[in-house]
Design a protein around this motif. Sequence first.
Motif, PDB file in Angstrom:
ATOM      1  N   ASP A 520       0.835  -1.201   0.000  1.00 34.90           N
ATOM      2  CA  ASP A 520       0.000   0.000   0.000  1.00 34.90           C
ATOM      3  C   ASP A 520       0.872   1.254   0.000  1.00 34.90           C
ATOM      4  O   ASP A 520       1.944   1.287   0.610  1.00 34.90           O
ATOM      5  CB  ASP A 520      -0.906   0.027   1.232  1.00 34.90           C
ATOM      6  N   ASN A 521       0.397   2.283  -0.652  1.00 32.33           N
ATOM      7  CA  ASN A 521       1.069   3.581  -0.690  1.00 32.33           C
ATOM      8  C   ASN A 521       0.284   4.554   0.196  1.00 32.33           C
ATOM      9  O   ASN A 521      -0.729   5.108  -0.221  1.00 32.33           O
ATOM     10  CB  ASN A 521       1.155   4.083  -2.122  1.00 32.33           C
ATOM     11  N   LEU A 522       0.752   4.717   1.439  1.00 31.72           N
ATOM     12  CA  LEU A 522       0.113   5.635   2.380  1.00 31.72           C
ATOM     13  C   LEU A 522       0.523   7.053   2.015  1.00 31.72           C
ATOM     14  O   LEU A 522       1.708   7.394   2.011  1.00 31.72           O
ATOM     15  CB  LEU A 522       0.551   5.293   3.810  1.00 31.72           C
ATOM     16  N   ILE A 523      -0.465   7.900   1.680  1.00 29.09           N
ATOM     17  CA  ILE A 523      -0.138   9.231   1.175  1.00 29.09           C
ATOM     18  C   ILE A 523      -0.477  10.356   2.142  1.00 29.09           C
ATOM     19  O   ILE A 523       0.137  11.429   2.082  1.00 29.09           O
ATOM     20  CB  ILE A 523      -0.827   9.487  -0.185  1.00 29.09           C
ATOM     21  N   ALA A 524      -1.434  10.160   3.030  1.00 33.07           N
ATOM     22  CA  ALA A 524      -1.836  11.259   3.904  1.00 33.07           C
ATOM     23  C   ALA A 524      -2.345  10.749   5.239  1.00 33.07           C
ATOM     24  O   ALA A 524      -3.034   9.733   5.312  1.00 33.07           O
ATOM     25  CB  ALA A 524      -2.914  12.116   3.237  1.00 33.07           C
ATOM     26  N   VAL A 525      -1.984  11.468   6.305  1.00 35.87           N
ATOM     27  CA  VAL A 525      -2.492  11.232   7.654  1.00 35.87           C
ATOM     28  C   VAL A 525      -2.969  12.563   8.210  1.00 35.87           C
ATOM     29  O   VAL A 525      -2.230  13.562   8.165  1.00 35.87           O
ATOM     30  CB  VAL A 525      -1.399  10.641   8.574  1.00 35.87           C
TER      31      VAL A 525
END
Length: 586
Positions: A520-525
Amino acid sequence: MLLYRISPVDPHAHLFEVSIETGPAHPGQRFSLPSWIPGSYMVRDFARNLIQVEGTDGDRPVRLAQLDKQRWQLEEDCDQLVIRYRVYAWDLSVRSAHLDQTHGFFNGTSVFLKVEGREGEPVQLEIQPPQGEGYGDWRVATAMPLASGTERYAFGRYQASDYDELIDHPVEMGTFTLASFRARGVQHDLVLTGRHWADTDRICADLTKICETEIDLFGGSAPYDYYLFMTMVLGEGFGGLEHRASTALVCGRGDLPATGETEMTEGYRTFLSLCSHEYFHNWNVKRIKPARFVPYELDQESYTRQLWAYEGVTSYYDDWLTYRAGCVDRDTYLTMLGELMTRVTRGSGRFKQSLSDSSFNAWTKFYKQDENAQNAIVSYYTKGAMFALFLDLSIRKETGGRHNLDQLMQRLWQEFGLKGIGTEDDTHQRIVSELIGRDAGDLFAWLDRTEDLPLAPLLAEFGVELSQRSATSNSDKGGTRGEGLAVELGAKYNTAAVGVTIANVAEGGDAHRLGLAAGDNLIAVDGLQVGSDLDKRLNRYGAGARLSCHWFRRDELMSGTLTLTPARHTTSVLTVTDEGKLAGWL
């Protein structure tokens, strides 16, 4: 006598050419290639790299029938049979073969067909140089005995007593750096292939101390009259594979000390431990080995529950012997031991797979790891090393310091290694029982259990406190002091062009509950793009925070809420609390 020839016939196409002269041969004669290499327990199907396996009798082609993926059979009588084939060599590792215009390397298991039924006959190997411009300064490095008329490091003929010896001497060729030292009267050579700025004098001085410490442990006499450390230096890399009088290594360029550097860097101590590990295998694996490997059956998987004793015990000794040899100080050694323990405690797989099962299933689990490995299996290297520490301290405690793990290894060498007899599943337990004067069944029962080893109380007996803290970062190896993270994602990740890419997810962690998966490509938190500072950012929120997250799985945008919980305490730290008690161990 069988005559093998090998030539780097086309370095640009990565092709070796091999021929085997057998003399007279008859219908039904079979030829086969190993499917795995000792020390690396996975079927690798080396025969997939063979091209155009053909036979001739003089000028006459003869018929060869392929029986399966790795065996061929002669179909007619021959007066002077010659088998010829080419080998595609493009595996830059210690396990197979690699060839280009800069160097050549091969293990016999991946290039030399066995003449079945004649495995015990003497063999000569003629190693030929590449043809054409640019290869005039190439040399050959191998621990294989020289045939008459051949000088060390020259192309020419080498010899082996049988097929087993032929395939247990890897060969390096090219323009390498050569350095030498003597350990207990035996010449040891260091070969470095690839661009580097290494201080070979310093490396040889440290290797001398390590080699002599190990030789002394086993009685003061080396089991060979020449030894070779052959090392491929890359931008990044790590690996090693043991052989009867040599080892093939891969290391990172920055791991080796440059001339004038005196610091013991993490990379250099890792390199020395790698050398220590493979050198210890001269006794523990190459000569002391499971009965299941006497002899090796290289055409199929060979199962044993003893790999903990061969790789695990060796993994305990590798760092320990760099300390005993004086290459690292005590505090550094305890840091290294803490890092090893941390590699075990970070994975929940230790609660699902025992050491015995880890050894048995090496073929399909340890050597075929995926992103879920930390949640499903335990390493017989690292937990095996912890079990070796457990045995060592237990023996010392119960015998008042009269015996320790060294005596176990020395007994194994005298009773099995020197005699060429393989060990059974109960051999180590039997010897430890004799050392401590009682049945050691309760100690060895831990091989079949999945609870954490009771090391803390044992270490306390020797003046060392074992404590656990949280990691200090996503890449923390453990083993050192420092303020740990208050919260953690519960996943390993790498920085991507945008955001971070998830490498693996710890079972039961915050990332697991969120629903993140490897790849998975986590892009924003919390509505902000993430990057390499993700750990720091999450710790600003603290435990209890609920944060919106967005990530891509393949090309699909996904979202969820991340609930932060206190970071797990899985980083092992060893602290000396009593110098007097510590002397009973270190």
